[in-house]
Enzyme design. Structure first.
Site, PDB file in Angstrom:
ATOM      1  N   MET A 206       3.304  -4.030   7.807  1.00 51.27           N
ATOM      2  CA  MET A 206       4.170  -2.910   8.220  1.00 51.27           C
ATOM      3  C   MET A 206       5.613  -3.389   8.352  1.00 51.27           C
ATOM      4  O   MET A 206       6.203  -3.371   9.424  1.00 51.27           O
ATOM      5  CB  MET A 206       3.624  -2.317   9.529  1.00 51.27           C
ATOM      6  CG  MET A 206       4.257  -1.001   9.943  1.00 51.27           C
ATOM      7  SD  MET A 206       4.289   0.229   8.664  1.00 51.27           S
ATOM      8  CE  MET A 206       2.878   1.212   9.050  1.00 51.27           C
ATOM      9  N   GLY A 207       6.187  -3.805   7.221  1.00 48.76           N
ATOM     10  CA  GLY A 207       7.609  -4.134   7.183  1.00 48.76           C
ATOM     11  C   GLY A 207       8.387  -2.905   6.729  1.00 48.76           C
ATOM     12  O   GLY A 207       7.921  -1.776   6.877  1.00 48.76           O
ATOM     13  N   ARG A 208       9.557  -3.152   6.152  1.00 50.33           N
ATOM     14  CA  ARG A 208      10.397  -2.018   5.716  1.00 50.33           C
ATOM     15  C   ARG A 208       9.665  -1.124   4.724  1.00 50.33           C
ATOM     16  O   ARG A 208       9.677   0.095   4.846  1.00 50.33           O
ATOM     17  CB  ARG A 208      11.655  -2.532   5.020  1.00 50.33           C
ATOM     18  CG  ARG A 208      12.628  -3.268   5.894  1.00 50.33           C
ATOM     19  CD  ARG A 208      13.859  -3.604   5.042  1.00 50.33           C
ATOM     20  NE  ARG A 208      14.731  -4.522   5.705  1.00 50.33           N
ATOM     21  CZ  ARG A 208      14.577  -5.858   5.687  1.00 50.33           C
ATOM     22  NH1 ARG A 208      13.571  -6.393   5.017  1.00 50.33           N
ATOM     23  NH2 ARG A 208      15.422  -6.637   6.315  1.00 50.33           N
ATOM     24  N   ILE A 209       9.022  -1.756   3.724  1.00 51.31           N
ATOM     25  CA  ILE A 209       8.377  -0.945   2.676  1.00 51.31           C
ATOM     26  C   ILE A 209       7.141  -0.246   3.243  1.00 51.31           C
ATOM     27  O   ILE A 209       6.878   0.920   2.930  1.00 51.31           O
ATOM     28  CB  ILE A 209       8.042  -1.813   1.434  1.00 51.31           C
ATOM     29  CG1 ILE A 209       9.325  -2.462   0.887  1.00 51.31           C
ATOM     30  CG2 ILE A 209       7.390  -0.970   0.336  1.00 51.31           C
ATOM     31  CD1 ILE A 209       9.112  -3.489  -0.229  1.00 51.31           C
TER      32      ILE A 209
ATOM     33  N   ARG B 162       2.220  -8.890  -3.983  1.00 53.99           N
ATOM     34  CA  ARG B 162       2.072 -10.040  -4.881  1.00 53.99           C
ATOM     35  C   ARG B 162       0.601 -10.173  -5.240  1.00 53.99           C
ATOM     36  O   ARG B 162      -0.286  -9.984  -4.376  1.00 53.99           O
ATOM     37  CB  ARG B 162       2.554 -11.329  -4.209  1.00 53.99           C
ATOM     38  CG  ARG B 162       4.067 -11.476  -4.055  1.00 53.99           C
ATOM     39  CD  ARG B 162       4.797 -11.612  -5.396  1.00 53.99           C
ATOM     40  NE  ARG B 162       6.231 -11.831  -5.234  1.00 53.99           N
ATOM     41  CZ  ARG B 162       7.151 -10.878  -5.209  1.00 53.99           C
ATOM     42  NH1 ARG B 162       6.791  -9.612  -5.331  1.00 53.99           N
ATOM     43  NH2 ARG B 162       8.432 -11.191  -5.082  1.00 53.99           N
TER      44      ARG B 162
ATOM     45  N   GLU C  14       1.638 -13.630 -13.924  1.00 59.34           N
ATOM     46  CA  GLU C  14       2.429 -12.595 -14.600  1.00 59.34           C
ATOM     47  C   GLU C  14       3.243 -13.220 -15.728  1.00 59.34           C
ATOM     48  O   GLU C  14       3.800 -14.302 -15.524  1.00 59.34           O
ATOM     49  CB  GLU C  14       3.350 -11.898 -13.594  1.00 59.34           C
ATOM     50  CG  GLU C  14       2.552 -11.134 -12.557  1.00 59.34           C
ATOM     51  CD  GLU C  14       3.428 -10.359 -11.573  1.00 59.34           C
ATOM     52  OE1 GLU C  14       4.667 -10.419 -11.684  1.00 59.34           O
ATOM     53  OE2 GLU C  14       2.860  -9.695 -10.693  1.00 59.34           O
TER      54      GLU C  14
ATOM     55  N   HIS D 163       4.714  -4.948 -12.823  1.00 61.65           N
ATOM     56  CA  HIS D 163       5.609  -5.329 -11.719  1.00 61.65           C
ATOM     57  C   HIS D 163       6.933  -4.543 -11.764  1.00 61.65           C
ATOM     58  O   HIS D 163       8.010  -5.136 -11.899  1.00 61.65           O
ATOM     59  CB  HIS D 163       5.872  -6.845 -11.760  1.00 61.65           C
ATOM     60  CG  HIS D 163       6.290  -7.404 -10.421  1.00 61.65           C
ATOM     61  ND1 HIS D 163       5.959  -8.665 -10.004  1.00 61.65           N
ATOM     62  CD2 HIS D 163       7.017  -6.875  -9.403  1.00 61.65           C
ATOM     63  CE1 HIS D 163       6.457  -8.896  -8.798  1.00 61.65           C
ATOM     64  NE2 HIS D 163       7.114  -7.805  -8.419  1.00 61.65           N
TER      65      HIS D 163
HETATM   66  C1  DGY Z   1      10.735  -8.289  -5.026  1.00 60.84           C
HETATM   67  O1  DGY Z   1      11.937  -8.034  -4.878  1.00 60.84           O
HETATM   68  O2  DGY Z   1      10.180  -9.190  -4.398  1.00 60.84           O
HETATM   69  C2  DGY Z   1       9.964  -7.447  -5.987  1.00 60.84           C
HETATM   70  O3  DGY Z   1       8.693  -7.917  -6.225  1.00 60.84           O
HETATM   71  C3  DGY Z   1      10.713  -7.246  -7.285  1.00 60.84           C
HETATM   72  O4  DGY Z   1      11.725  -6.374  -7.006  1.00 60.84           O
END
Ligand code: DGY
Length: 324
Positions: A155-158, A238, A267, A286
């Protein structure tokens, strides 16, 4: 004399111009091909600053070759491609680009969740391949998103930005995080759950946690077995956070219903990877932060961090203050 900088990929011209105002810049000119290791190894010996991407592995052996390197500016919020401890020991600054990609990545996470739940890619292929003969009650049926339970790991910014989107879909949102987030609990109405509880009760599980030695294979066979048979796993963080072999088995055996993956352990993911043979996997290359505005902002911030560091200032987004 201007400090020397190596940029590991072709960047928008305005960003290069900005760096050139204060630095002597050399750049790997390709857009689609990452800089070969031998080029990076020879450049690192000369430069004061490195502007790199998540595709470059900045490890001890590379840092051992650096004679004058003062700063590594990574154009990403994640920096698991860099051995930060080794950089810190050598008093090399490491910076990232947090904040600016939050909403764009949350958009993609939610888009991937919807696309996986409602089988959008499969349905589109079905139509294009001429398989659509009639409307049928059981054709291409998916999972409801509206009103479902979403479990957010990290639960960070994203994570918070995804929770805000989920509220618009009337979802119940659970989260698992190293630390409780009382502010988010209050303002977003999200509820803390431990990992087993979150996995057992969520219809959708979104992975949004940083990749560290502690989160490597956080979701493996045992965790996947806890999930509902109807559950969907989404990973836009990731690849290494999920054990891909265990995920393949769980999807194949129907232990979970589907997966939406924007990231992979290796990747680019090889096209013959077992996960790509499964119809219940939506796979993307990605692209979480891939909008024009956001990528430009990320490049701009990475350039500013680099310049600040080379001018002897503390960069805005220093991740290893331990160097001081
Ligand atoms: C990040 O910034 O870590 C993303 O995986 C790519 O924008």
């Amino acid at each position: 004399m201007k400090p020397k900088v190596f940029v590991t990929r072709k960047l928008p011209i305005e960003i290069i111009e900005k760096i050139k105002e204060v630095c002597d810049v050399s750049m790997w000119e390709e857009e689609e091909i990452p800089v070969p290791r031998n080029v990076l190894e020879s450049q690192i010996q000369e430069v004061d600053g490195l502007f790199c991407l998540l595709t470059e592995t900045i490890d001890k052996s590379l840092l051992d070759k650096a004679k004058n390197l003062k700063i590594i500016s990574n154009m990403a919020v994640g920096y698991n491609n860099i051995d930060v401890e080794a950089a810190t020991q050598r008093k090399i600054m490491v910076t990232n680009t947090p904040g600016v990609l939050t909403e764009t990545t949350a958009d993609l996470t939610f888009a991937l969740l919807l696309a996986t739940a409602r089988r959008l890619i499969e349905a589109s292929e079905y139509l294009r391949q001429g398989k659509w003969k009639t409307w049928s009650p059981m054709q291409l049926i998916g999972q409801d998103v509206f009103g479902a339970t979403l479990g957010i790991i990290g639960m960070g910014r994203i994570g918070e930005a995804v929770a805000r989107r989920a509220k618009g879909f009337d979802m119940k949102v659970l989260y698992y995080n190293r630390n409780r987030k009382p502010k988010a609990e209050q303002s977003l109405g999200v509820e803390y759950a431990d990992l087993p509880e979150l996995l057992q009760t969520s219809d959708f599980v979104c992975i949004l946690t940083p990749y560290t030695p502690e989160t490597r294979n956080l979701i493996g066979e045992k965790e996947l077995k806890l999930m509902k048979k109807t559950a969907v796993l989404i990973n836009t963080a990731r690849g290494g956070i999920v054990d891909e072999e265990a995920l393949f088995q769980a999807l194949k055996k129907g232990e979970i219903w589907g997966a939406g993956l924007d990231v992979f352990e290796k990747e680019p993911v090889p096209v013959d990877h077992p996960l790509l043979t499964l119809p219940n996997v939506v796979a993307l290359p990605h692209i979480g932060s891939a909008s024009k505005k956001t990528r430009l902002r990320m490049a701009n911030i990475a350039a500013e961090n680099l310049i600040q560091g080379l001018q002897g200032k503390t960069p805005n987004n220093l991740v290893n203050p331990g160097i001081y």
